[in-house]
Scaffold this active site. Structure first.
Site, PDB file in Angstrom:
ATOM      1  N   GLY A 197     -14.753  -1.176  54.561  1.00 35.94           N
ATOM      2  CA  GLY A 197     -15.845  -1.852  53.885  1.00 35.94           C
ATOM      3  C   GLY A 197     -15.412  -2.227  52.485  1.00 35.94           C
ATOM      4  N   MET A 213     -17.813  -2.524  49.417  1.00 36.38           N
ATOM      5  CA  MET A 213     -19.118  -2.583  48.751  1.00 36.38           C
ATOM      6  C   MET A 213     -19.055  -3.127  47.337  1.00 36.38           C
ATOM      7  SD  MET A 213     -21.399   0.593  50.123  1.00 36.38           S
ATOM      8  CE  MET A 213     -20.325   1.962  49.691  1.00 36.38           C
ATOM      9  N   TYR A 273     -20.720 -13.076  58.240  1.00 37.82           N
ATOM     10  CA  TYR A 273     -19.955 -12.074  58.984  1.00 37.82           C
ATOM     11  C   TYR A 273     -18.995 -12.819  59.915  1.00 37.82           C
ATOM     12  CZ  TYR A 273     -19.323  -7.434  61.068  1.00 37.82           C
ATOM     13  OH  TYR A 273     -18.810  -6.226  61.469  1.00 37.82           O
TER      14      TYR A 273
END
Lengths: 369, 369
Positions: free
Chosen positions: B279, B281, B84
């Site tokens: 995001g 995914m 991250y």
């Protein structure tokens, strides 16, 4: 048989083109001619060179214009092919950009007079002709003391470059921008306008088949004021990345290529930077890493001069832009792209040259007889 | 041998973790414990459950907090893995979101008092623990009259949804938005906040292995206030396109998937619309057709709640947002995501459930003994 069929076709064509010459698109004065099409398709198949058409009278709100010069831009070809988002009503005259001289004006026209130079205010006006009569509102006056080729190529590329350098990031002298397709018409204008504003440009070009033609291109772009010229492969080399030890990362990336090239220039942007797409020469979409969007706050947007022109509710911003650009031209800071001037009757050769992938010279049709 | 090595390792671990408990990250009060890591890596390998740590005194500017509940979000796992963009100094406590109750406050603390509920103001604070002592400035007060699971899951997903619905397009009742990953934590918050504002949502989800689980999901999302629920394949069907005969095209697309899914939702946007990516995914980048950027004026941007929090110079905008969201909660318009509450000591099972691709329930660690 073939001759008879051709003769019938030409006769039909003229009947279909008649509306073109009895409304705003009339070609007037001695030997008026135009490059015209009455269906969308390949330019070699659909374009016709029309000559000797009658001249209408100029109505009160109208202006009669003698066209002087008009370039051939890639978008002009797409428009003829029918693949451009703007489809002018047919029959139409080719060309979107160019400069003309006012010959006469209607009684209600106060802001133009004979001798003024004008450019079309909007796309689809049809500049590949020698004469036109149209409402004054369809034209914008520009100074007539700049070189003809600069005037003829002012409305699209320099204006696009100017707006992209003005409207997306607050750039200050010393800031860096990166662009691909740096040798395009817009790319050359970007280099010059950026240099005039004290911005540092990193200019990405495709590699050339041989070293000498690449070197020539590099020297040409540096001569325009480009600080760095680099191939797309070079963008991935460490020695290129090292330049950011002494330069700030770009706030703005200008993309007219798409595909890997767009992704590469985007990777070098500063956090919060913007990539503006104004073309897609590779025919590949723009691919953006998710992390660049979320964590680097990169914005990916597009720019289309035609849309900007349509959104103008008053002409002040436009006048300021044209005035600044003409000042740059007079000061020698902005020159027309390297070009070849071709008589309008040789339009097909000029179109073919424009479509050559490694063409470096802008084709400009000239209308003087 | 193995036992001896383990014993040495645990002893070393405690020495390395010591700073964690002697500064702001101290766990205090009876039986304080924390889920902690001293190196980045797979959670199963690097996480340790620490118990019985001494309690420091509360300094003048500090607050002692008893944590009540903290969810497990995918970003928490990425942070532990070290992938991250925020890497908290090690050793660190896991978890970024959660709610605690103020136990005592230092002499200089005037805006918090015992009994208040608080959430961390920023990422990386470490919520997977029972007790914490930290400067009051690291916390934000929230109302303590809303359900615990709503309070524990307020700071990330509903705030992200709220900002994305507020900051990118001017949306008015009746306007349409489209989102993929509509069953994500943010997606569920988007549906509810949008419904509270009178916005119409088109919610794209992955298809499910069997019809009944898809139907269950569809009913669940519609129960939250979602107007349309559709699979990604369904986006390309004509019957879906037909809904735009009666609905305006979306001004806003929210993307947490990337790849084809992002391109598909982007294609449905109105001219001038914005796609916000929060995001990825599918682990595929966002691919944007060049024409969408240039001719449809589509803007592709990203959103990261952490960055927004950092940019806040005053807390008014943040207070307004939290206040509005808590009002929605009280009015029954915003509920916590469907969840399972798990004692903090069972954190590893909860993490494994979070990583299940088709998991539909948020795992919330609870700290009451």
């Amino acid at each position: 048989m073939a001759g008879a069929r051709l003769s019938v076709s030409v006769s039909r064509l003229f009947r279909r083109l008649e509306p073109l010459f009895s409304s705003r698109h009339y070609c007037s004065l001695a030997s008026p001619c135009a490059v015209s099409y009455s269906q969308y398709g390949e330019p070699s198949k659909v374009l016709r060179f029309l000559t000797d058409v009658d001249v209408p009278d100029v109505r009160d709100d109208q202006v009669s214009v003698r066209m002087l010069a008009a370039p051939i831009n890639p978008a002009d070809i797409n428009m003829i092919q029918g693949v451009y988002p703007i489809k002018p009503p047919l029959p139409a005259v080719g060309g979107n950009e160019g400069v003309g001289e006012v010959v006469s004006v209607g009684l209600q026209v106060s802001d133009l007079q004979p001798g003024d130079w004008v450019i079309p205010a909007d796309s689809g006006w049809g500049t590949w002709r020698t004469h036109a009569v149209c409402p004054a509102s369809e034209l914008r006056k520009i100074p007539n003391d700049i070189p003809l080729e600069a005037a003829a190529t002012l409305a699209v590329n320099p204006c696009t470059a100017y707006r992209m350098l003005s409207d997306f990031q607050h750039l200050q002298p010393g800031d860096t921008i990166v662009q691909n397709g740096a040798n395009s018409g817009v790319g050359q204008a970007v280099i010059q306008i950026a240099a005039a504003r004290g911005l540092v440009t990193i200019n990405v070009v495709r590699n050339r088949p041989d070293r000498s033609s690449y070197f020539e291109l590099e020297m040409y772009l540096k001569g325009l004021g480009g600080h760095y010229v680099i191939t797309e492969e070079g963008l991935r080399r460490q020695d290129f990345r090292d330049i950011f030890k002494r330069l700030p990362r770009p706030k703005l990336a200008l993309n007219c290529v798409g595909g890997k090239s767009a992704t590469e220039i985007l990777r070098h942007l500063e956090t919060g930077g913007t990539m503006v797409t104004y073309g897609g020469m590779s025919r590949q979409p723009v691919t953006v890493p998710t992390g660049s969007l979320i964590f680097q706050d990169i914005k990916v947007v597009g720019y289309w001069m035609t849309q900007w022109n349509k959104r103008q509710t008053d002409s002040q911003e436009s006048s300021e832009m044209l005035s600044t650009l003409c000042d740059y031209v007079r000061q020698g800071k902005l020159q027309a792209p390297s070009n070849v001037q071709v008589p309008i009757s040789d339009y097909m050769a000029a179109i073919n040259s424009t479509r050559d992938a490694f063409s470096t010279k802008k084709q400009i049709l000239t209308m003087s007889s």
